[in-house]
Design an enzyme around this catalytic site. Structure first.
Site, PDB file in Angstrom:
ATOM      1  N   ASP A 137      47.425 -27.346  13.573  1.00 16.78           N
ATOM      2  CA  ASP A 137      46.575 -26.185  13.336  1.00 16.78           C
ATOM      3  C   ASP A 137      47.330 -25.115  12.553  1.00 16.78           C
ATOM      4  O   ASP A 137      48.390 -24.668  12.968  1.00 16.78           O
ATOM      5  CB  ASP A 137      46.087 -25.614  14.676  1.00 16.78           C
ATOM      6  N   HIS A 144      43.460 -12.480   9.680  1.00 17.94           N
ATOM      7  CA  HIS A 144      43.529 -12.948  11.071  1.00 17.94           C
ATOM      8  C   HIS A 144      44.950 -12.753  11.609  1.00 17.94           C
ATOM      9  O   HIS A 144      45.140 -12.227  12.711  1.00 17.94           O
ATOM     10  CB  HIS A 144      43.132 -14.430  11.130  1.00 17.94           C
ATOM     11  N   GLU A 208      37.772 -20.252  17.936  1.00 21.58           N
ATOM     12  CA  GLU A 208      38.290 -19.935  16.602  1.00 21.58           C
ATOM     13  C   GLU A 208      37.543 -20.819  15.611  1.00 21.58           C
ATOM     14  O   GLU A 208      37.543 -22.042  15.745  1.00 21.58           O
ATOM     15  CB  GLU A 208      39.800 -20.216  16.499  1.00 21.58           C
ATOM     16  N   GLU A 210      37.176 -22.659  12.268  1.00 25.60           N
ATOM     17  CA  GLU A 210      38.100 -23.170  11.257  1.00 25.60           C
ATOM     18  C   GLU A 210      37.444 -24.295  10.459  1.00 25.60           C
ATOM     19  O   GLU A 210      36.509 -24.939  10.927  1.00 25.60           O
ATOM     20  CB  GLU A 210      39.375 -23.720  11.918  1.00 25.60           C
ATOM     21  N   ASP A 242      38.685 -24.300  17.505  1.00 17.42           N
ATOM     22  CA  ASP A 242      39.974 -24.299  18.204  1.00 17.42           C
ATOM     23  C   ASP A 242      39.836 -23.379  19.429  1.00 17.42           C
ATOM     24  O   ASP A 242      40.237 -22.210  19.396  1.00 17.42           O
ATOM     25  CB  ASP A 242      41.063 -23.807  17.234  1.00 17.42           C
ATOM     26  N   ARG A 246      43.009 -17.043  25.693  1.00 20.64           N
ATOM     27  CA  ARG A 246      43.921 -15.991  25.202  1.00 20.64           C
ATOM     28  C   ARG A 246      44.900 -15.498  26.257  1.00 20.64           C
ATOM     29  O   ARG A 246      46.036 -15.131  25.939  1.00 20.64           O
ATOM     30  CB  ARG A 246      43.108 -14.800  24.678  1.00 20.64           C
ATOM     31  N   LYS A 262      45.676 -23.806  24.198  1.00 18.75           N
ATOM     32  CA  LYS A 262      44.946 -24.428  23.090  1.00 18.75           C
ATOM     33  C   LYS A 262      44.647 -25.909  23.326  1.00 18.75           C
ATOM     34  O   LYS A 262      43.638 -26.410  22.832  1.00 18.75           O
ATOM     35  CB  LYS A 262      45.798 -24.335  21.814  1.00 18.75           C
ATOM     36  N   GLU A 384      39.646 -10.898  18.038  1.00 21.34           N
ATOM     37  CA  GLU A 384      39.573  -9.856  17.016  1.00 21.34           C
ATOM     38  C   GLU A 384      38.288  -9.032  17.153  1.00 21.34           C
ATOM     39  O   GLU A 384      38.326  -7.805  17.082  1.00 21.34           O
ATOM     40  CB  GLU A 384      39.613 -10.480  15.619  1.00 21.34           C
TER      41      GLU A 384
HETATM   42 MN    MN Z   1      43.558 -21.962  15.430  1.00 22.31          MN
END
Ligand code: MN
Length: 441
Positions: A137, A144, A208, A210, A242, A246, A262, A384
């Site tokens: 990844d 970001h 996430e 992607e 993904d 957190r 993750k 974010e």
């Molecule tokens: Mn990622």
């Protein structure tokens, strides 16, 4: 490079492919793996149908292709076909285009056996179209990277290496799952104020958005792929989520990087949109995101990469809570995002990955990194958007959200659009957050 398979006014005898706004017009031809009660087979999406490649081979419709190619298309996954290389990928695309095109040379023959070679997408289950040996990844968006650094560490300045190389970590391929697979809320060790960390289900659960990059041909260990050749090794693309815990990530991440925050799950969309189909949607490498951004080092730079290294895909992030779905409400759009917000290109990602001699293999999956834009509202993850949980969003039911909760469903959709070309759809990747699969109390 554009060829006859990109011609805008080409239509298919599969009528649903010609509808305005269809994800899979004849110019797309994405690959998939599917099962309908029998063994898993490979197919190509056309309108709302799938062209069954094994059935095509049995009907003699792939006779213009090399034997090893026809053989590889009758497997359960794309790996053997992907290993054959770009010239064979192109030949197959041309052959399928000719079978499905309204006035194609083989169209009459194909249409005569349409009942054998076409299956409705609604009648089958889609599966992962490749065996994924490795998953890496990346972090392609400087926007970001900058915001995450601030939110995770409180630091106002980005780390210096991000200006010089696309950063990445090695992910986990065993937990890459197809769209629609259950996503169990991960349990983990989370930092606590009294210094003894607590073990509990993730509270700050995130997605996430992607672009998933799928490696076609690999390289021999010890032999880097030069940036000029990097794109020839890429077979195609999917949409990738993904999933990120957190709070687990924040506690565990230093000094070795992401791990249990993750590796519990990564979701991918089932359709593999080929590099070839993306030819009309290429763009120059995007302008550097801030003043003082250095020129890339020579091994990450080429004229072609500057001129057309970017790929233009637009995404939507949709979220619904269980209550919203029960009340028949439409999902809310959390953000609209685009790959053109990436500071690093696919060729740079491949060149960087192999620059030390690391070998890629057919079927390897590479996440582009979260495709967040410059403005905070164009962020492609909740960390974010919520500024680490300090901003709460009110859902149409009155429920409050800063991160995901059990019962929330996340859907990413992707399309490529350009004046004068039919739009190319990527389909969607969907995931429903379920409680932890085991009792944790
Ligand atoms: Mn990622």
């Amino acid at each position: 490079m554009l060829n006859e398979t990109h011609v805008a006014d080409a239509t298919s005898w599969v009528e649903s492919a010609n509808l305005k706004g269809a994800d899979f017009p004849i110019q797309n031809l994405p690959f998939c793996a599917f099962a309908d009660g029998e063994e898993q087979r490979l197919g190509v999406g056309i309108g709302d149908q799938i062209l069954d490649l094994k059935a095509c081979a049995h009907a003699g419709l792939l006779s213009g292709l090399d034997d090893e190619v026809v053989q590889s298309l009758q497997g359960a996954v794309l790996n053997d076909f992907m290993a054959l290389g770009r010239d064979h990928w192109r030949a197959v695309r041309k052959q399928i285009f000719d079978l499905l095109k309204s006035d194609g040379e083989s169209a009459d023959t194909a249409q005569a056996v349409s009942g054998e070679i076409l299956v409705a997408q609604s009648d089958v289950n889609l599966a992962l179209a490749m065996n994924i040996g490795d998953f890496t990844d990346y972090e392609c968006s400087h926007h970001h990277a900058k915001r995450m650094r601030k939110l995770m560490s409180g630091a106002s300045k980005p780390l210096p290496n991000g200006y010089w190389l696309p950063r990445a970590y090695h992910g986990r391929s065993s937990s890459v799952v197809i769209s629609g697979s259950p996503i169990y809320l991960p349990i983990g060790q989370i930092e606590a104020e009294n210094e003894t960390p607590v073990v509990k289900p993730c509270v700050n659960f995130d997605y996430e958005l992607e672009l998933g990059i799928i490696v076609g041909t690999g390289n021999e260990r010890g032999h880097p792929i030069p940036i000029e050749e990097a794109e020839d090794h890429i077979f195609g693309f999917c949409i990738l989520n993904d999933w990120s815990a957190r709070d687990i990530q924040k506690w565990e991440r230093l000094p070795l990087g992401p791990f249990l925050g993750k590796n519990h799950a990564t979701s991918v969309s089932p359709w593999v949109v080929t590099m070839e189909a993306m030819a009309p949607f290429r763009a120059p490498q995007q302008a550097v995101p801030e003043e003082g951004w250095p020129e890339p080092l020579p091994y990450l730079d080429s004229e072609q990469n500057r001129a057309s290294g970017a790929i233009d895909v637009n995404f939507q992030v949709l979220v619904s809570t269980e209550k919203m779905r029960e009340e028949g409400m439409e999902p809310v759009v959390n953000s609209r995002n685009k790959t053109l917000d990436a500071s690093w290109t696919i060729a740079q990602i491949v060149a960087q990955h192999t620059s030390n001699g690391c070998n890629l293999r057919p079927g390897d999956l590479i996440g582009s990194g979260t495709v967040s834009g410059e403005t905070p509202s164009a962020s492609a993850c909740l960390m974010e958007l919520s500024e680490a949980g300090s901003i709460t969003r009110e859902m149409p039911t009155g429920e409050k959200r800063s991160f995901l909760q059990v019962g929330d469903e996340v859907v990413f959709k992707g399309i490529s659009e350009k004046e004068g070309y039919p739009r190319i759809g990527f389909g969607e990747v969907r995931g429903l957050v379920l409680p932890p699969a085991v009792d944790y109390s």
